[in-house]
Design a protein around this motif. Structure first.
Motif, PDB file in Angstrom:
ATOM      1  N   THR A 141      -7.387   2.779  -5.916  1.00 10.08           N
ATOM      2  CA  THR A 141      -6.734   3.930  -5.297  1.00 10.08           C
ATOM      3  C   THR A 141      -6.178   3.542  -3.936  1.00 10.08           C
ATOM      4  OG1 THR A 141      -8.267   5.421  -6.406  1.00 10.08           O
ATOM      5  CG2 THR A 141      -7.033   6.304  -4.526  1.00 10.08           C
ATOM      6  N   PRO A 142      -4.866   3.631  -3.730  1.00 12.00           N
ATOM      7  CA  PRO A 142      -4.302   3.262  -2.423  1.00 12.00           C
ATOM      8  C   PRO A 142      -4.753   4.247  -1.361  1.00 12.00           C
ATOM      9  CG  PRO A 142      -2.607   4.216  -3.823  1.00 12.00           C
ATOM     10  CD  PRO A 142      -3.826   4.050  -4.685  1.00 12.00           C
ATOM     11  N   PRO A 143      -5.114   3.776  -0.179  1.00  9.00           N
ATOM     12  CA  PRO A 143      -5.535   4.679   0.884  1.00  9.00           C
ATOM     13  C   PRO A 143      -4.383   5.543   1.369  1.00  9.00           C
ATOM     14  CG  PRO A 143      -5.309   2.449   1.736  1.00  9.00           C
ATOM     15  CD  PRO A 143      -5.119   2.365   0.244  1.00  9.00           C
ATOM     16  N   ALA A 144      -4.716   6.746   1.844  1.00  2.00           N
ATOM     17  CA  ALA A 144      -3.677   7.641   2.378  1.00  2.00           C
ATOM     18  C   ALA A 144      -3.039   7.035   3.613  1.00  2.00           C
ATOM     19  CB  ALA A 144      -4.278   8.998   2.696  1.00  2.00           C
ATOM     20  N   THR A 145      -3.830   6.404   4.444  1.00  4.21           N
ATOM     21  CA  THR A 145      -3.324   5.668   5.600  1.00  4.21           C
ATOM     22  C   THR A 145      -4.024   4.328   5.619  1.00  4.21           C
ATOM     23  OG1 THR A 145      -5.000   6.619   7.053  1.00  4.21           O
ATOM     24  CG2 THR A 145      -2.867   7.727   6.947  1.00  4.21           C
ATOM     25  N   THR A 146      -3.355   3.335   6.175  1.00  7.35           N
ATOM     26  CA  THR A 146      -3.908   1.985   6.172  1.00  7.35           C
ATOM     27  C   THR A 146      -3.904   1.431   7.587  1.00  7.35           C
ATOM     28  OG1 THR A 146      -1.701   1.180   5.628  1.00  7.35           O
ATOM     29  CG2 THR A 146      -3.232   1.484   3.806  1.00  7.35           C
TER      30      THR A 146
ATOM     31  N   ALA B  47       0.826  -1.208   0.000  1.00  8.28           N
ATOM     32  CA  ALA B  47       0.000   0.000   0.000  1.00  8.28           C
ATOM     33  C   ALA B  47       0.858   1.255   0.000  1.00  8.28           C
ATOM     34  CB  ALA B  47      -0.933  -0.015   1.213  1.00  8.28           C
TER      35      ALA B  47
ATOM     36  N   THR C   9      -1.890  -2.128  -5.071  1.00  8.89           N
ATOM     37  CA  THR C   9      -3.065  -2.498  -4.293  1.00  8.89           C
ATOM     38  C   THR C   9      -3.693  -3.819  -4.725  1.00  8.89           C
ATOM     39  OG1 THR C   9      -4.513  -1.191  -5.718  1.00  8.89           O
ATOM     40  CG2 THR C   9      -3.608  -0.095  -3.752  1.00  8.89           C
TER      41      THR C   9
ATOM     42  N   ARG D  31      -5.768  -3.806   4.990  1.00  6.69           N
ATOM     43  CA  ARG D  31      -4.825  -2.797   4.495  1.00  6.69           C
ATOM     44  C   ARG D  31      -5.296  -2.138   3.200  1.00  6.69           C
ATOM     45  NH1 ARG D  31      -0.948  -0.600   7.873  1.00  6.69           N
ATOM     46  NH2 ARG D  31      -0.273  -2.214   9.316  1.00  6.69           N
ATOM     47  N   GLY D  32      -6.468  -2.515   2.713  1.00  8.54           N
ATOM     48  CA  GLY D  32      -6.966  -1.941   1.472  1.00  8.54           C
ATOM     49  C   GLY D  32      -6.305  -2.517   0.238  1.00  8.54           C
TER      50      GLY D  32
ATOM     51  N   ARG E  37     -13.063  -0.634  -5.388  1.00 12.02           N
ATOM     52  CA  ARG E  37     -12.652  -0.940  -4.013  1.00 12.02           C
ATOM     53  C   ARG E  37     -11.152  -0.764  -3.795  1.00 12.02           C
ATOM     54  NH1 ARG E  37     -14.669  -6.772  -2.271  1.00 12.02           N
ATOM     55  NH2 ARG E  37     -13.482  -6.195  -0.413  1.00 12.02           N
ATOM     56  N   TYR E  38     -10.357  -1.064  -4.821  1.00 13.72           N
ATOM     57  CA  TYR E  38      -8.924  -1.220  -4.565  1.00 13.72           C
ATOM     58  C   TYR E  38      -7.989  -0.381  -5.431  1.00 13.72           C
ATOM     59  CZ  TYR E  38     -10.513  -5.421  -2.107  1.00 13.72           C
ATOM     60  OH  TYR E  38     -11.147  -6.289  -1.274  1.00 13.72           O
TER      61      TYR E  38
END
Length: 514
Positions: free
Chosen positions: A342-347, A127, A132, A176-177, A339-340
């Motif tokens: 775009t990586p999240p800013a925080t995980t 991530a 992702t 962790r997304g 769902r997946y």
């Protein structure tokens, strides 16, 4: 009425929406690390569903994050994927990826919480790099001692053990997304052929195959968003085609019987099981018609990908491939990307465990890899020993192992380096293939060893007779030598159940008595 019937025509002569849908069904590999090739940019512009990264695309963490950002700047809903199984099988060593043992060692320990910790560490790193989708974990059962490709990538031979650890891995990765992918449906563990090199066949009767389906049932029940098919013929399921190309296996068995509603992705189509028997381009068309949602063309040569793409578009133009089938597949890929992609800013880590610190960007994943942490703990717990002296200091270590598999890209770590890290007085020899004069090699090893303790390590010697011959010749000269197995157990006094760096460090610690 086809949903594509009244849209304008694109350059392929197909409705624009259908052209985009066809591109969503493709995952492409590519050469080069620092820039995105123009041919790939065109594919992404037209709707490419995903890219898969390999070592050839990796220099360091900052470069990978720039690359994934550049790809998503072209198309934000592009999935960026990689093989990331652990146990030294991966492509991210240069980015400071966490070291964890392979699945077999985790199955030996049989602590699902520990497996979740390892999966969490890997997913957090992905991530942070903007990756992702992870083509892991392996759900195959390791049945046969002569299976050349599954082995320590598997959680073992017991379906219940594999199911426990698949659930833990998938749940931690999801937290962790990152999208996980259980592979290789309906199982590659009953074969004696590596499908990278030829068409594999599992001749077992229908009833005997049911155990292999249980890990996949568990993965589906755990909500795994992707499954990967096997290039294996199962005569009891479909005598005519490998699973990747079989409507019976992908449609009737996977969709209807197992109830899987996620994205079914093929194993790489340039593998010889498909390329030599059908051709990669024909394989892409047949796989999509059979029920695959995405086909992977992992080779770096984009001309191969374009050939596969053109075969799919041509089949749509002639009616050989139904637009409704491609539309269904593309719809699943779109939902996966929602769902997946775009990586999240925080995980945030899984609520049920104290996972690694959240990864927000490159700084937290850059730097040299370390063997410290949960991976080394897991590897230490996996080591099994009998009759090993309390400390074998100043040993001469002979490490026999096959060259790294070109597709898996295991890094070629050797036991001698890990021994020297804990015992600087250790010496040794690493041998990665049959030599021209084995008698001279044995004589030289015995001479260099002198009176020092001798350690002889092999990796899957049953598959590589040259290892057996060298090991037995050394044991004839030095019957007091300590035997180590770094692959599947083969009677050694010390067993690591894998050749990841942490596996070898854990063995070295036992030998050195630290």
């Amino acid at each position: 009425m086809s949903p594509f019937e009244h849209t304008s025509l694109g350059s392929s002569g197909l409705p624009v929406d259908l052209d985009e849908a066809a591109h969503r069904c493709i995952v492409a590999g590519f050469d080069g690390a620092t820039t995105v090739p123009d041919a790939l940019k065109e594919l992404v512009d037209r709707g490419l569903g995903g890219v898969i990264l390999f070592t050839r695309n990796i220099r360091d963490a900052e470069q990978v994050r720039r690359l994934t950002d550049e790809l998503r700047a072209i198309r934000p809903d592009l999935l960026v994927a990689i093989d990331n199984e652990g146990g030294g099988i991966g492509h991210l060593g240069a980015t400071g990826a966490p070291e964890v043992p392979g699945s077999y060692a985790l199955g030996v320990v049989d602590d699902p919480n520990l497996t979740a910790h390892c999966a969490d560490a890997l997913a957090a790193h992905l991530a942070g790099l903007g990756i992702t989708a992870s083509y892991a974990p392996v759900a195959d059962l390791q049945h046969r001692p002569d299976n050349p490709i599954v082995r320590t990538r598997s959680f073992g031979a017991d379906p219940e053990t594999a199911a426990r650890h698949l659930r833990a891995w998938i749940t931690a990765t999801e937290a962790r997304g990152v999208a996980s992918c259980a592979k290789h449906f309906p199982g590659h563990g009953g074969t004696v052929t590596d499908s990278h090199h030829g068409l594999a066949v599992d001749p077992r009767p229908y009833d005997a195959l049911q155990a292999d389906l249980e890990p996949f049932r568990a993965a589906v029940a755990a909500g795994v968003p992707m499954l990967m098919s096997a290039h294996v013929v199962f005569p009891a399921l479909d005598p005519n085609r490998p699973a990747t190309l079989s409507r019976r296996i992908l449609g009737d068995l996977l969709r209807r019987d197992l109830g899987f509603e996620g994205v079914l992705v093929s194993d790489s189509l340039e593998m010889k099981a498909i390329a030599d028997e059908y051709g990669s381009a024909a394989g892409a068309r047949i796989a999509l018609a059979a029920g695959a949602d995405q086909v992977v063309i992992a080779v770096g040569d984009l001309d191969v990908t374009l050939d596969c793409r053109d075969a799919v578009l041509g089949a749509l133009r002639t009616g050989v491939l139904a637009p409704e089938r491609v539309g269904e597949a593309a719809g699943r890929v779109r939902r996966l990307a929602e769902r997946y992609a775009t990586p999240p800013a925080t995980t945030p880590g899984p609520a049920s465990m104290a996972g690694p610190a959240p990864v927000a960007g490159v700084a937290s994943v850059a730097g040299p890899a370390s063997v410290a942490g949960v991976g080394l703990e897991a590897a230490r717990r996996a080591v099994r020993s009998r009759g090993v002296p309390p400390a074998v200091r100043g040993a001469h270590v002979v490490d026999l192992f096959p060259p790294p598999h070109s597709a898996l890209n295991w890094g070629g770590e050797d036991l001698l380096n890990e021994m020297r890290a804990v015992d600087p007085t250790a010496t040794g020899t690493a041998v990665t293939g049959e030599c021209a004069d084995p008698d001279a090699l044995v004589e030289g090893i015995v001479r260099r060893c002198g009176a020092a303790p001798l350690v002889v390590a092999t990796c899957d010697a049953g598959l590589h007779p040259w290892q057996v011959r060298l090991r037995e010749a050394l044991l004839d000269r030095r019957p007091d030598a300590v035997r180590v197995d770094t692959g599947l157990p083969e009677g050694g006094a010390l067993q690591s159940y894998g050749r990841g760096r942490v596996n070898l460090r854990a063995v070295a610690e036992v030998l050195a008595g630290v």
